[in-house]
Design a protein around this motif. Structure first.
Motif, PDB file in Angstrom:
ATOM      1  N   GLN A 140       0.800  -1.217   0.000  1.00  0.00           N
ATOM      2  CA  GLN A 140       0.000   0.000   0.000  1.00  0.00           C
ATOM      3  C   GLN A 140       0.845   1.286   0.000  1.00  0.00           C
ATOM      4  N   PRO A 141       1.595   1.526  -1.082  1.00  0.00           N
ATOM      5  CA  PRO A 141       2.403   2.752  -1.168  1.00  0.00           C
ATOM      6  C   PRO A 141       1.533   4.007  -1.118  1.00  0.00           C
ATOM      7  N   LYS A 142       2.071   5.067  -0.561  1.00  0.00           N
ATOM      8  CA  LYS A 142       1.300   6.307  -0.372  1.00  0.00           C
ATOM      9  C   LYS A 142       0.777   6.876  -1.680  1.00  0.00           C
ATOM     10  N   VAL A 144      -0.289   5.376  -4.190  1.00  0.00           N
ATOM     11  CA  VAL A 144      -1.498   4.653  -4.590  1.00  0.00           C
ATOM     12  C   VAL A 144      -2.651   4.971  -3.641  1.00  0.00           C
ATOM     13  N   LEU A 145      -2.342   5.065  -2.335  1.00  0.00           N
ATOM     14  CA  LEU A 145      -3.380   5.347  -1.345  1.00  0.00           C
ATOM     15  C   LEU A 145      -3.971   6.739  -1.524  1.00  0.00           C
ATOM     16  N   ASN A 146      -3.225   7.642  -2.163  1.00  0.00           N
ATOM     17  CA  ASN A 146      -3.749   8.978  -2.438  1.00  0.00           C
ATOM     18  C   ASN A 146      -4.913   8.934  -3.427  1.00  0.00           C
ATOM     19  N   LYS A 147      -4.975   7.838  -4.190  1.00  0.00           N
ATOM     20  CA  LYS A 147      -6.025   7.702  -5.196  1.00  0.00           C
ATOM     21  C   LYS A 147      -7.073   6.667  -4.804  1.00  0.00           C
ATOM     22  N   PHE A 148      -6.626   5.560  -4.152  1.00  0.00           N
ATOM     23  CA  PHE A 148      -7.546   4.496  -3.778  1.00  0.00           C
ATOM     24  C   PHE A 148      -7.387   4.147  -2.295  1.00  0.00           C
ATOM     25  N   PRO A 149      -8.478   4.049  -1.547  1.00  0.00           N
ATOM     26  CA  PRO A 149      -8.390   3.608  -0.150  1.00  0.00           C
ATOM     27  C   PRO A 149      -8.044   2.119  -0.098  1.00  0.00           C
ATOM     28  N   PRO A 150      -7.519   1.634   1.044  1.00  0.00           N
ATOM     29  CA  PRO A 150      -7.148   0.208   1.166  1.00  0.00           C
ATOM     30  C   PRO A 150      -8.285  -0.748   0.817  1.00  0.00           C
TER      31      PRO A 150
END
Length: 229
Positions: A140-142, A144-150
């Protein structure tokens, strides 16, 4: 209330029995692929069959069942360790599949003239994408998390993994009537292998389909909450 608990308990017992049967079938398939490939000295198509067959039919199937609560192999593991095992099985199985596919591509100029070849090729590329998606979901790189929640990452990985496993098992099913199997396997034994592949597929997807439905329900609830806001 008691009847509901009894039904739930009975369903868990049925799932446990089906899961045990599935592990037995997977083990038998692994033995069959190994013995057949070894008898042909792991050459050419025999190596392709072994790598892709073990990759999808054995390791990917076990990876999909790693979080299954009735799975006796992983039942005692923590959620974190189940995820690690899932990742290891996926990477090892995926690597075998890709090696098996590349070996076939190198030995055959045209690989799109059969449904086995077409679906198998798509499954191989999908497998590579699934491994990348699995690594992204786990770490869960940041960016990617900026665009998609876990939760969205897990939902997409679950959905794509199921689709890719379906492709791979469909390719294996179709391979049983390929020139290779018709030449080296008793024709009366082929229907038994086809049935085994169908059973392993159906028994394997019980857990990931249940998980996908739960994730989908949660996903819809989140969307409704966002609309209210």
């Amino acid at each position: 209330m008691a009847n509901t608990n009894n039904v739930a308990s009975g369903w868990l017992q049925i799932q446990s029995l089906l899961n045990t049967i599935n592990h037995i079938l997977i083990f038998l398939v692994a033995v069959f692929f190994f013995v057949l490939a070894r008898s042909l000295e792991f050459k050419d198509t025999a190596m392709h069959m072994f790598l892709t067959g073990i990759g999808f039919h054995v390791l990917m199937a076990e990876a999909l069942m790693s979080h299954y609560k009735v799975n006796p192999i992983t039942r005692s593991l923590s959620h974190r360790n189940k995820s690690r095992l899932h990742g290891i099985l996926q990477i090892v199985g995926g690597s075998m599949i890709l090696l098996g596919a590349m070996g076939k591509f190198a030995n055959k100029d045209v690989h799109w003239n059969t449904w086995h070849g077409r679906i198998g090729t798509g499954a191989s590329f999908g497998c590579a994408a699934s491994i990348v998606g699995g690594l992204v979901t786990y770490f869960q790189p940041k960016v990617v998390l900026n665009k998609f929640p876990p939760s969205e990452l897990k939902y997409r990985h679950n959905l794509f993994g199921l689709a890719n496993f379906t492709q791979g098992m469909a390719a294996i099913f179709l391979s049983y009537y390929s020139k290779f199997f018709l030449k080296f396997v008793d024709h009366q034994f082929i229907p038994a292998m086809m049935l085994t592949t169908v059973l392993v597929y159906l028994l394997t997807i019980i857990s990931p389909v249940s998980s996908l439905l739960a994730k989908y329900k949660y996903r819809q609830q989140k969307k409704q909450q966002e609309k209210v806001k």
